[in-house]
Design an enzyme around this catalytic site. Structure first.
Site, PDB file in Angstrom:
ATOM      1  N   ASP A   1       0.834  -1.200   0.000  1.00 37.74           N
ATOM      2  CA  ASP A   1       0.000   0.000   0.000  1.00 37.74           C
ATOM      3  C   ASP A   1       0.873   1.255   0.000  1.00 37.74           C
ATOM      4  OD1 ASP A   1      -2.734   1.158   0.398  1.00 37.74           O
ATOM      5  OD2 ASP A   1      -1.857   1.882   2.270  1.00 37.74           O
TER       6      ASP A   1
ATOM      7  N   GLU B   1       1.529  -0.628  -5.137  1.00 41.55           N
ATOM      8  CA  GLU B   1       0.541   0.393  -5.404  1.00 41.55           C
ATOM      9  C   GLU B   1       1.306   1.711  -5.424  1.00 41.55           C
ATOM     10  OE1 GLU B   1      -3.395   2.652  -3.628  1.00 41.55           O
ATOM     11  OE2 GLU B   1      -1.656   2.179  -2.386  1.00 41.55           O
TER      12      GLU B   1
END
Length: 553
Positions: free
Chosen positions: A212, A274
């Site tokens: 993330d 990401e």
């Protein structure tokens, strides 16, 4: 000069299915999806034909940001089950030949993480505070934030704490919600902790990690001001200067270290970033041979529904990723963006919406689904890996008329509703059209409301139905594997300015974004189409507007 890729690994051509645990399947009836619910539905994914699943966070969390605020990286939140449920899920997935990727959230923790509580108790200058980005405020009494950074979720990116003596004290950085304090990656404790977390889950058998905010861990020295609206996808400004909180060169040291950890395990474990990074050559840095294995291609996700834009993004992406020997990782939807079945139902050129509310212009549902099916077949025919977001195999749209009083996304609340947020794409799935909560929960409870139209998209209304979106996805994944499209090579074919056409392996792929039908080659064998073909002016089968065809010429 192109880099010779390492021997082919599973992740180079894999189709990976994202599961958002809160919304996939609820086994205990509390209205929130859970790990036993996921395990009970893994057969669906085996039938669909995916190679792996990616699970969004299921760790212990106060759920201020749906689990992306982690309080314990080594345990399962009770809302999702127990650690034994994670082990059972892994075992069942592996029995079915499905690999499992889990989310890692290394940019920030929850403010309820033991580390942050210890930092508040220990005070300024302590080793505990060094794990986070604490700074004294500006002004004679420190009442102003340390800099002018804004939160991605709206408002200031700094919150002032009350010290143990009751007086206002230092400020801590949170690029997202106030309950998500950013870690300081100049601190050795942070490096050691995250490597240990990696090993904890690798030892339990996970096949990889989705990282993330992979481009946000390292901040520019001195935390200089950046007087711009904050966005995850923000690139360099007009002068070429990159935002001081995104895509700093130091992040690559972190991922080289992690790659060494993963390479110490058997089974081809992988990392996917990401990283909202532009241009493509900056993104390629994340997937150099000694760093990550994949990075989501968000340029493809945000590309307008125009042939020239799609051709440009595909060509640039393949070239830049190929220059470092990495596969391109295609994606059209995820838990942070309006589903592509809705997004593509808006007029071409509409800025990417951050959620759609009842008072907003509504997408054309029929047009959106038609284009979404065409975009999906285009994506799945491209060389590289591809990610699917749960429910897109059913053609699910966003819930665009959700009442404001049930919304839970912190972006909606922190901006006072100016940003609608991501709840619309996170609505629980419909499995059975006539069951409570459409089969999501045995009690009919659902943490976000499901719109009535979801009944028509339910799996039981599509399984075995020729031409349904679900059966199209199944056929596409089967043919993609049989034809070797994921590991193929793309050769462009000239078919007109409003057409994306290319050959890959034995397949010719034609996506028509223009108004006039595009005739297929004489004698071509039609393998799969996203919509009905028509008769062309020459009498041959032709691809109408907003349709993709796979043929063997």
């Amino acid at each position: 000069m192109a880099v010779t890729p390492e021997p082919r690994q599973w992740w180079r051509s894999a189709v990976i299915y994202q599961i958002y645990p809160r919304s996939f399947a609820d086994a205990d009836g509390d209205g929130v999806g859970d790990l036993p619910g996921i395990t009970s539905r893994l057969g669906h994914l085996a039938e669909l034909g995916v190679d792996a699943v990616w699970l969004s966070p299921f760790y212990v969390s106060p759920q201020a940001d749906a689990g992306y605020d982690v309080a314990d990286y080594r345990d399962v939140d009770p809302v999702f089950g127990e650690l034994s449920d994670a082990d059972a899920l892994l075992a069942r997935a592996h029995e079915l030949g499905i690999r499992v990727i889990v989310d890692l959230v290394p940019n920030h923790t929850s403010d309820e993480h033991p580390w942050f509580r210890a930092a508040l108790a220990a005070g300024p200058g302590s080793p505990e505070r060094a794990r986070y980005i604490f700074r004294d405020g500006r002004g004679p009494d420190g009442a102003l934030p340390p800099n002018d950074w804004r939160s991605v979720f709206g408002g200031d990116a700094w919150t002032r704490v009350i010290e143990t003596d009751g007086r206002p004290g230092q400020w801590y950085l949170h690029l997202f919600d106030t309950k998500q304090p950013d870690l300081d990656w100049t601190c050795g404790d942070v490096w050691a902790e995250m490597e240990d977390v990696l090993r904890f889950w690798l030892d339990r058998g996970v096949d990889g990690f989705r990282v993330d905010v992979a481009h946000g861990l390292v901040k520019a020295p001195g935390l200089p001001d950046w007087d711009h609206d904050q966005e995850m996808i923000e690139g360099a400004n007009a002068d070429g200067e990159r935002p001081p909180m995104w895509d700093q060169d130091g992040v690559h040291d972190v991922y080289r270290s992690w790659r060494k950890v993963l390479d110490g395990y058997d089974g081809d474990r992988m990392l996917v970033a990401e990283a909202w990074v532009a241009p493509a050559d900056r993104l390629a840095r994340y997937v150099r041979p000694d760093e990550m294995h994949q990075a989501f291609n968000f340029d493809f996700l945000v590309a307008p529904w125009r042939a020239a834009d799609l051709r440009r993004v595909v060509a640039e992406s393949l070239a830049e990723m190929g220059s470092v020997g990495a596969p391109t990782t295609w994606v059209l939807s995820n838990h942070d963006v309006v589903r592509h079945a809705s997004r593509l139902g808006l007029p071409v050129g509409t800025p990417r919406p951050h959620g759609i509310a009842a008072q907003d212009p509504q997408p054309d549902a029929e047009l959106g689904l038609r284009r979404a099916r065409a975009a999906t077949l285009l994506m799945l025919a491209l060389p590289g890996s591809a990610y699917l977001y749960q429910g897109e195999e059913l053609g699910l749209p966003d819930h665009t008329t959700m009442p404001h009083d049930v919304r839970q996304d912190p972006a909606f609340h922190r901006t006072g509703g100016e940003e609608i947020g991501r709840d619309g794409c996170r609505v629980p799935l419909p499995w059975q059209h006539d069951a409570p909560a459409y089969g999501f929960s045995p009690t009919g409870r659902s943490w976000l409301p499901q719109p009535p139209e979801f009944a028509g998209y339910a799996l039981d209304r599509q399984r075995g139905v020729p031409g349904s979106t679900y059966e199209m996805y199944r056929a596409a994944l089967r043919l993609r594997r049989e034809l070797g499209l994921g590991s193929g090579d793309l050769t462009w074919t000239e078919a007109g300015p409003d057409v994306v056409a290319f050959a890959n392996a034995p397949a010719l792929v034609v996506t028509n974004l223009g108004e006039e039908p595009v005739s297929l080659p004489a004698g071509a064998e039609v393998l799969l189409v996203s919509g009905d073909l028509v008769a062309g002016p020459d009498g041959r089968p032709a691809v109408p507007t907003d349709v993709t065809a796979w043929v063997r010429a």
